[in-house]
Every structure is written in structure tokens, then in C-alpha cells.
Write an enzyme that holds these catalytic residues in place. Sequence first.
Site, PDB file in Angstrom:
ATOM      1  N   TYR A 109     105.057  96.395 -15.324  1.00 37.09           N
ATOM      2  CA  TYR A 109     105.465  97.496 -14.453  1.00 37.09           C
ATOM      3  C   TYR A 109     104.719  97.301 -13.138  1.00 37.09           C
ATOM      4  O   TYR A 109     103.560  97.684 -12.993  1.00 37.09           O
ATOM      5  CB  TYR A 109     105.138  98.845 -15.095  1.00 37.09           C
ATOM      6  N   ASP A 151     110.094  96.061 -14.292  1.00 41.69           N
ATOM      7  CA  ASP A 151     110.384  96.758 -13.041  1.00 41.69           C
ATOM      8  C   ASP A 151     109.470  96.127 -12.004  1.00 41.69           C
ATOM      9  O   ASP A 151     108.291  96.459 -11.914  1.00 41.69           O
ATOM     10  CB  ASP A 151     110.105  98.253 -13.207  1.00 41.69           C
TER      11      ASP A 151
END
Length: 267
Positions: A109, A151
Site C-alpha cells: 500500500y 495500490d
Amino acid sequence: MKFISFNINGLRARPHQLEAIIEKYQPDVIGLQEIKVADEAFPYEITENLGYHVFHHGQKGHYGVALLTKQEPKVIRRGFPTDNEDAQKRIIMADLETEFGLLTVINGYFPQGESRAHETKFPAKEKFYADLQQYLEKEHDKSNPILIMGDMNISPSDLDIGIGDENRKRWLRTGKCSFLPEERAWYQRLYDYGLEDSFRKLNPTANDKFSWFDYRSKGFDDNRGLRIDHILVSQKLAERCVDVGIALDIRAMEKPSDHAPIWAEFK
């Protein structure tokens, strides 16, 4: 093998999306980002009957990542070797024995960065990309395949921007993060290392496929978004990539994450 990456934006809030992903796509490996739960409070009741080994690296309220694997990994690594005890919980890795060799899976992330002018968030994003680059160059055996998913909070090319040209220009003018020249330079180093974007390999000219859609402006309703979630692979895997996609059906569910899951399959 099929891999899915999904910024779930709160694991406790969206077990229905995780269950739907597994039911429809039957992935071998799932990387979750932004689970927003501390390790000691991980909700195993959500994952225990899904048929996966579950590993997590999280903290209360923010960030956090998890890996779900059908086969038991040989090794799990949490964080970068250079992390200190205050480092945000943003990365988890696994080594898996596969038909492609000993595969390292990195699920991250990546920091969003906010804007070029932000005194802490922008440097933190730069450092995270630098830490990943250092890990690849110093720790990874390039003779083994590698897959990086997550992400990544960067739109690598203008094909990945779907927020309208005026917004694109305004973001660049004000230094807002996602496709600043500096960010793309950090990302380019991953390509230079030898990684390929699995989605772009099979969709070299697509300009209407996005993985993040803003809640407030209801971007999903008219396909206004950004492609900032990626599955990057070394050449050996890229050559075996047979299918990729963005699971918009999951994004269309009730109470969704603002991200759609993405997936790639290799044979």
C-alpha cells in the site's frame, strides 16, 4: 496462477467484497491493502473459512496489508529491512514455490503523497519507492521471478488518467499527487529494473480502464477515475501472462471500496 490485488479500504467494513472476489475469481493469491486493523485485532472470523493461508501486517485505524495464499508460502516478510519501529505498516512479501520457480510476491500500500508541497507525505512517498528499489537491487535474486502488486498511487501514463483534461492540468499545476513527473520517474525505475505492467502488456492502448473512483464526485457512475493499482512482473512471468482485468463488478456492489480489484493470470 491467478493473482488479485485489492485496496479494500477497511477489511471489517467489506467482508462481502472479499467473499465475492473469491467466489467469482478463485484467485491463488490475494493482496489486500488498507486493511485498517492492528495485527493483534485481526478479524480471523472473516477469513478463516475462505480456504486461504492468511498473513497480515497492520496497525490500528490506518494502512495495513494482508496476503491470502492457497498454498503455504516458504517465507513471509513484513516491512522493508530498512524499516524502523515507527514505520507505517505498508508492505508484506511471500516466497512461493510455483511452476515458474521460486516466486517472490510483494504486496504494498504505497503512500499517496498528497502534493508536492506537503512537508511529510510527499517525501514519505519518495522514500517508500526508494526503499522498494533498494530492496529489489540488494535483496532479490533476479534469477527468480517476482510480482509486485498493490495500490501504488501513481498513474504511469496519461492513458491511466480519466478525470478529464481540465482536472489533469489543474492537478499538475497545483502539484497534486498521482502523475507528477517526479512520481513517474520513481515508477520508471521499476521498469528499468526489468518489471512489466501486466495490464499494459495485454492492453497497450486502452485509455478507459481505471481502478480508483472518487466517492464524493460519484466518479464510478460515469467512469471518471485513475488507474493507480498495478500488478508488475518480471519478464519470465510477463511472457506467461494470459489474462488481466479490473473487477468493476465488485466496485459496483453495495458499500464498496473506492478501488476496484485488479487481477492477472499466468499459465
